[in-house]
Design a protein around this motif. Structure first.
Motif, mmCIF file in Angstrom:
data_model
loop_
_atom_site.group_PDB
_atom_site.id
_atom_site.type_symbol
_atom_site.label_atom_id
_atom_site.label_comp_id
_atom_site.label_asym_id
_atom_site.label_seq_id
_atom_site.Cartn_x
_atom_site.Cartn_y
_atom_site.Cartn_z
ATOM 1 N N ASN A 169 0.829 -1.205 0.000
ATOM 2 C CA ASN A 169 0.000 0.000 0.000
ATOM 3 C C ASN A 169 0.864 1.256 0.000
ATOM 4 O O ASN A 169 0.599 2.223 -0.722
ATOM 5 C CB ASN A 169 -0.915 0.019 1.227
ATOM 6 N N SER A 170 1.900 1.237 0.830
ATOM 7 C CA SER A 170 2.790 2.396 0.944
ATOM 8 C C SER A 170 3.524 2.647 -0.365
ATOM 9 O O SER A 170 3.671 3.802 -0.802
ATOM 10 C CB SER A 170 3.798 2.173 2.078
ATOM 11 N N ALA A 171 3.993 1.589 -0.982
ATOM 12 C CA ALA A 171 4.714 1.717 -2.251
ATOM 13 C C ALA A 171 3.795 2.229 -3.358
ATOM 14 O O ALA A 171 4.183 3.103 -4.146
ATOM 15 C CB ALA A 171 5.316 0.367 -2.642
ATOM 16 N N ALA A 172 2.575 1.668 -3.415
ATOM 17 C CA ALA A 172 1.618 2.102 -4.440
ATOM 18 C C ALA A 172 1.228 3.562 -4.241
ATOM 19 O O ALA A 172 1.113 4.333 -5.209
ATOM 20 C CB ALA A 172 0.380 1.212 -4.396
ATOM 21 N N PHE A 173 1.033 3.955 -2.999
ATOM 22 C CA PHE A 173 0.694 5.341 -2.682
ATOM 23 C C PHE A 173 1.823 6.284 -3.100
ATOM 24 O O PHE A 173 1.594 7.305 -3.761
ATOM 25 C CB PHE A 173 0.419 5.478 -1.182
ATOM 26 N N SER A 174 3.046 5.958 -2.727
ATOM 27 C CA SER A 174 4.195 6.800 -3.054
ATOM 28 C C SER A 174 4.353 6.952 -4.556
ATOM 29 O O SER A 174 4.631 8.056 -5.059
ATOM 30 C CB SER A 174 5.476 6.213 -2.447
ATOM 31 N N ALA A 175 4.164 5.843 -5.276
ATOM 32 C CA ALA A 175 4.328 5.880 -6.727
ATOM 33 C C ALA A 175 3.276 6.765 -7.378
ATOM 34 O O ALA A 175 3.591 7.603 -8.232
ATOM 35 C CB ALA A 175 4.262 4.467 -7.291
#
Length: 326
Positions: A169-175
């Protein structure tokens, strides 16, 4: 007996066997059903499974026995079901972890998530909530993104470990937000909460039911939820899609599988039993207390398509960010 008579007899026998099998499937279950939960007792998946299966058992008049088989992120119990007979007496109650995420993180899995199971029913979804430390001068998702862009490299985010849904979730949000934050993995989100409160870590995607008590107490700040629609547990919180990230949607889904090769009549019967239970008012109320939204009745095919899309999405995130559990 002539050849014609022999053929007619064989056809009649095959027809009788087929009708007998269909009848047996229609009468499922005639004995207790083992429901394998590939996660520990008292965890979220276990609690949800017990709420739902209790109602299914009540409706069917037959016992459903929850059997916890935890280990390796749910893959041990899932592999056991993959090898079971597709007769409806061994059912898998699992999450996106085992069928949409682990296949892309664990190349040596002993099962094929797409080929070794029969999708039966989408039961429920659990959204996550975006939390920030109260010392961070942001009160919305848009303000968080703006702050991160204005302070490159200064923010970090906590997770429950590499390859977990929190990490993804964190990676998708940051991207999607176009920001860069440092990953700080913990051995569970609960261990990161004190550091989030104190400001040692800045951002955390936590499960809604475990995160909201800290929000209510004022110890952390909630900015939004990851589901497509607002959650009944926190109706005032906007979705991330509403907050400047169009199309962002991420939930942990819970669903039911049978081993591969389960006959269509049996799949329909098991699907009906579980989706009927989930739509009852008392089950909906119990799921709401767990921070979980019941899924629409749908169909097994719709469930399969949803899992396929979810799997493709996480595969892309994992590749893009070179995420590994090693």
């Amino acid at each position: 007996m002539g050849l014609t008579s022999w053929i007619r007899g064989g056809v009649a026998l095959a027809s009788a066997l087929t009708m007998g099998a269909a009848l047996a499937q229609a009468q499922w279950p005639e004995r207790p059903v083992r429901v394998v939960v590939p996660f520990p007792a008292s965890g979220a998946t276990d609690l949800i499974a017990r709420v739902v299966t209790q109602r299914v058992a009540q409706d069917l008049g037959q016992q459903l026995v929850v059997d916890n088989k935890p280990g390796a992120g749910g893959t041990i119990g899932s592999a056991e079901v993959a090898k079971a007979a597709p007769d409806g007496y061994t059912v898998l109650f699992t999450t996106s972890s085992t069928h949409a995420i682990s296949p892309h993180l664990m190349p040596r899995l002993s099962y094929d998530a797409a080929k070794d199971f029969t999708p039966v029913a989408h039961v429920a979804d659990a959204p996550s909530v975006l939390l920030v430390t109260p010392s961070l001068p942001v009160k919305s998702v848009a303000e968080l993104i703006a702050y991160a862009k204005a302070n490159p490299g200064k923010l970090n985010y906590a997770t429950s470990g590499n390859g977990t849904i929190v990490h993804l979730n964190s990676a998708a949000f940051s991207a999607q937000a176009g920001i860069d934050m440092t990953h700080v993995p913990y051995k569970g989100t609960a261990l990161s909460i004190p550091d989030l409160i104190s400001g040692q870590v800045h951002v955390l995607f936590d499960s809604l039911p475990t995160g909201m008590p800290h929000v209510v107490s004022g110890k952390v700040r909630a900015l939004g939820v990851t589901s497509e629609k607002r959650s009944g547990l926190a109706p005032d919180l906007p979705t991330l899609a509403e907050s400047g990230l169009p199309g962002f949607s991420s939930v942990t889904w819970f669903g039911v599988y049978l081993p591969a090769g389960a006959p269509p009549a049996l799949v329909a019967r098991v699907h009906q039993a579980f989706t009927k239970a989930v739509q009852t008012p008392e089950v909906k109320a119990s799921l709401a207390k767990l921070g979980v939204d019941p899924a629409d009745a749908g169909t097994p095919a719709k469930f399969a398509a949803m899992v396929q899309a979810d799997s493709a999405r996480w595969a892309s995130v994992i590749r893009q960010h070179k995420i590994s559990v090693q």
